[in-house]
Each structure stands twice: as structure tokens, then as C-alpha cells.
Design a protein around this motif. Structure first.
Motif, PDB file in Angstrom:
ATOM      1  N   GLN A 332      56.772  71.942 -24.547  1.00  0.00           N
ATOM      2  CA  GLN A 332      55.891  71.833 -25.685  1.00  0.00           C
ATOM      3  C   GLN A 332      56.293  71.245 -27.007  1.00  0.00           C
ATOM      4  N   LEU A 333      56.852  69.939 -26.653  1.00  0.00           N
ATOM      5  CA  LEU A 333      57.293  69.117 -27.571  1.00  0.00           C
ATOM      6  C   LEU A 333      56.066  68.251 -28.140  1.00  0.00           C
ATOM      7  N   GLY A 334      55.665  68.521 -29.310  1.00  0.00           N
ATOM      8  CA  GLY A 334      54.477  67.814 -29.767  1.00  0.00           C
ATOM      9  C   GLY A 334      54.688  66.875 -31.115  1.00  0.00           C
ATOM     10  N   THR A 335      55.737  66.972 -31.675  1.00  0.00           N
ATOM     11  CA  THR A 335      55.806  66.471 -33.023  1.00  0.00           C
ATOM     12  C   THR A 335      56.465  64.873 -32.734  1.00  0.00           C
ATOM     13  N   PRO A 336      56.371  63.996 -33.762  1.00  0.00           N
ATOM     14  CA  PRO A 336      57.062  62.481 -33.456  1.00  0.00           C
ATOM     15  C   PRO A 336      58.397  62.488 -33.204  1.00  0.00           C
TER      16      PRO A 336
END
Length: 421
Positions: A332-336
């Protein structure tokens, strides 16, 4: 000084604006915003340049076995027993044919370094080693291939295995390793591997803490042995799925122990997701080592393919960028910033995990990189773009372009749908 080549107008992770990367004699000389005088210059037009992908843990000798033995149950026990049966049929030519397919695809995807686990045991003997050594040399211009001599079936329970492992190292093995969790004496298994590492002055690579049973972690044994032998920075651990089930405080303690011992951890998400938590009836565990947290607490981390289309992992094509995408989804890694992390664990972090240092886009490093048809890390992770230009030591070794055609038959409908009402 006029350098050999340069790529102008590239996007680099973590650096705003457009950059020029130049190299001479296979080594990066410049990474700067200004232009560099070069004999040949490629205009990247804003595309993303990343270090060459690193597949830090793969089994070339077990690739593409699924058609020979499709899954009936799908669990680890079946994969282990059926693959052991298939090994009796291996030949040098058979292994080389399957391995070449993987290597060709990996290079086209942008993999410029790889660590392959080469199985050695009384059934297979030195067949896999004999098959893969020539490929290591043949493919050297396009990919750095480390051969990790590997005892899959155990050591103490397999008479003759230790001698065979030493013979394989004498032939030219680069790394020594095993899977202690299949050995009835895991502590002795670990000690034997470290004995051989000392004898050959090589790195160690274990498959460790993979089974989702109630047995205690074997990691403390490896940490203690690493420190006792002063083998810090030379040990890599694949899978480590049990770390996914630890409470945060325990995980933080282990991460700091790993960092202190210089031990790297590789998550293998395609295999780990497929094999883990099969007894869970609900709230099924993911079983993928939380690399982002381990990294945050100082441990060296990476990710890798492990297997391609066999009973351990019935899918895959060798594209490490897709492994980065899968890791982003499951953790769940969603940031830039997190997307940049996912690219790093498939490139320079993975390189560090297998002992390749000074890797990445910086002056003095090897000119091993991939130009992606993407404008950012987030776009690359989101789409795994097929368009790629792959450089090894500054030479283009692969190039892929996607051609698409949309039939004219749908144009009227498209035009009508865009008309205002």
C-alpha cells in the motif's frame, strides 16, 4: 574532454528539472543540468532514467516447468516434492534453453544485474552449475550474472551435498547459500554454509523464515553467526515472510539488529503472496516482508522475481518493474516518494543487497541504466511502460517500442461522444 555519449533532457528521481547524463568508457562522468559535449547525444525528451534493474534472487534452473507439472494442490509441499521429481529429468541443454529465455527477456526489460541460485544436490549433481557457467560468460556484455551455489533440499539430511557444494564453488560459484528451514538441523546447516563462505571468501545468501508455521524465527541464528564470523555486509536473506506477522515493536528491534549486522532482506512478492497463509480462512495474511519499514529503521532491502512459471510461482515474465508495481500494491505504497522507493528496491537498493556497490546514476558508477517511456516514478510504477532503452556499460543492449493501432471503425462513435449536447 569530449565524452563518448550523453543523454540530454532526462528526468531523474528526486531531482527537479531536466538533466544530462554523460559517460566515457562505460563509466558515468557527468550528471548535471547543463549540456555536455559528447560524440553522441540522445534527447530523452523528459523521459525517466533509472539505474538498471537488479533481479537479486532468481532460479533460472527452475524456470518454465509449469507445463511439465501443473499444480494439483498449489502448496509449498507439492512444489517442493514435484520439483524434486522434475530435477531427475534435467539436462544441461534443457536448463540452458529455459535460462536463455529468462535472460533474454530480463535484458529486454532492463535488468542489468542478477543473482541466480544454482541448485546442487545428490540428485541433480553439478548439472545446473555446468549449464549456467557458460551463460554467465556469454551474457556478460549485457548482464552481470552472479551464481549462488544453493542447497534447496537441505544439507545434513542429504549425504554428499556438502562435498558437491564445494565442487560447485571450485567450478566458479560466486556465492554460497541454502534453505535452512527444510533441513532437520537448521543451525548446523547455517554453520556449514558460513564455513564454506569463510573457506572461499564469498558472500552468503539464505532462503529464510519462509514457511508460515509456528516455529520460531531462524533469523537470530543467522545474525549471531554473521557477527561471530565478522561477515557483516556479506549476507542476504530471501523471503523472510514471517516478518510480516510481527508487531511493530518487534519488527523495529529486528530491523535494527539486521542493520547492525549488515544483513540484507529481499522480499519476493510474487512467490510469497502465492504461497503464504494458505491455512487462513479469512483475513488472509499477505506474507510479504514490510520492506518500507525495515528500510526506515536502517536495514538494507530489495525485491526480486524468485521463480517464473513453475509450481512455486505459476506466473511471471522476468520484468522487475512489474515487481515494483506489485510491491507498491501489496504494501500500500501510494505517494510519489514511496513510488521512488519501489523503483529503488528494484535497482540500486537491490544491487547493494547482493554486494554490488557504487551503483546508480552518479559520476564514477557504471553506465548501467534504463530509459523508460514515463515522466515520473509514479507513472512508471502505475503503468510499467513497455517502451524502454537499456544501457549496459554505456552500450545499448536492448530497445523496446510499443506500436498501437486503433481501428477507424470506432472514430464516428468517438466523435459523436465528444460533441456538446
Amino acid at each position: 574532454m569530449i565524452v563518448d555519449s550523453a543523454i540530454a533532457n532526462v528526468t531523474l528521481m528526486g531531482r527537479p528539472g531536466l538533466w544530462t547524463v554523460a559517460w566515457h568508457d562505460g563509466q558515468i562522468t557527468h550528471v548535471q543540468a547543463a549540456a555536455v559535449e559528447a560524440q553522441n547525444t540522445l534527447d530523452a525528451e523528459g523521459q525517466l532514467l533509472v539505474p538498471g534493474f537488479v533481479d537479486a534472487h532468481i532460479h533460472l534452473d527452475k524456470a518454465f516447468l509449469l507445463s511439465r507439472s501443473p499444480a494439483q494442490v498449489g502448496d509449498f509441499a507439492e512444489a517442493l516434492t514435484q520439483t524434486l521429481r522434475l530435477k531427475e529429468q534435467y539436462t544441461v541443454e534443457d536448463i540452458q534453453r529455459r535460462a536463455r529465455t529468462v535472460l533474454d527477456r530480463a535484458i529486454s526489460f532492463g535488468v542489468t544485474a542478477m543473482r541466480c541460485h544454482v541448485e546442487v544436490d545428490p540428485i541433480l549433481g553439478l548439472t545446473a552449475m555446468t549449464a549456467l557457467l557458460p551463460l554467465q560468460k556469454a551474457y556478460a556484455p549485457a548482464i552481470t550474472l552472479q551464481l549462488a551455489v544453493f542447497a534447496q533440499e537441505g544439507i545434513t539430511n542429504q549425504p554428499g551435498t556438502e562435498a558437491l557444494l564445494r565442487q560447485a564453488m571450485d567450478l566458479g560459484g560466486n556465492v554460497i547459500g541454502s534453505a535452512p528451514y527444510v533441513d532437520p538441523e537448521p543451525r548446523r546447516n547455517i554453520e556449514i554454509i558460513f564455513d564454506m563462505a569463510e573457506a572461499y571468501g564469498c558472500d552468503v545468501d539464505f532462503h529464510l523464515d519462509f514457511l508460515d508455521d509456528d516455529q520460531p524465527l531462524q533469523l537470530p541464528l543467522v545474525i549471531a553467526e554473521t557477527q561471530r564470523r565478522q561477515w557483516q555486509g556479506r549476507v542476504c536473506l530471501g523471503h523472510m515472510t514471517k516478518l510480516a506477522s510481527l508487531p511493530p515493536a518487534d519488527l523495529q528491534t529486528i530491523a535494527r539488529d539486521l542493520a547492525a549486522a549488515g544483513i540484507a532482506v529481499l522480499a519476493l512478492p510474487a512467490s510469497d503472496l502465492y504461497m503464504m497463509a494458505r491455512r487462513d480462512t479469512h483475513n488472509v495474511r499477505r506474507g510479504v516482508a514490510p520492506l518500507h519499514q525495515l528500510h526506515q529503521w536502517g536495514a538494507t532491502v530489495g525485491t526480486a522475481t524468485n521463480n517464473i512459471q513453475n509450481l512455486f510461482t505459476p506466473f511471471g515474465d522476468g520484468d522487475m518493474l512489474k515487481m515494483g508495481t506489485l510491491l507498491a500494491q501489496v504494501l500500500q505504497l501510494g505517494t510519489p516518494a514511496q513510488h521512488e522507493f519501489c523503483l529503488n528496491v528494484t535497482t540500486q537498493y537491490a544491487a547493494q543487497a547482493i554486494g554490488i556497490h557504487d551503483y546508480g546514476i552518479a559520476p564514477g558508477n557504471a553506465a548501467d541504466f534504463v530509459l523508460l517511456e514515463a515522466g515520473s516514478a509514479s507513472e512508471a510504477i502505475a503503468t510499467a511502460p513497455p517502451g524502454r532503452t537499456v544501457f549496459k556499460s554505456g552500450q545499448i543492449v536492448a530497445q523496446t517500442r510499443l506500436q498501437q493501432m486503433i481501428s477507424d471503425i470506432i472514430q464516428p462513435a468517438r466523435m459523436n461522444s465528444s460533441m456538446p449536447t
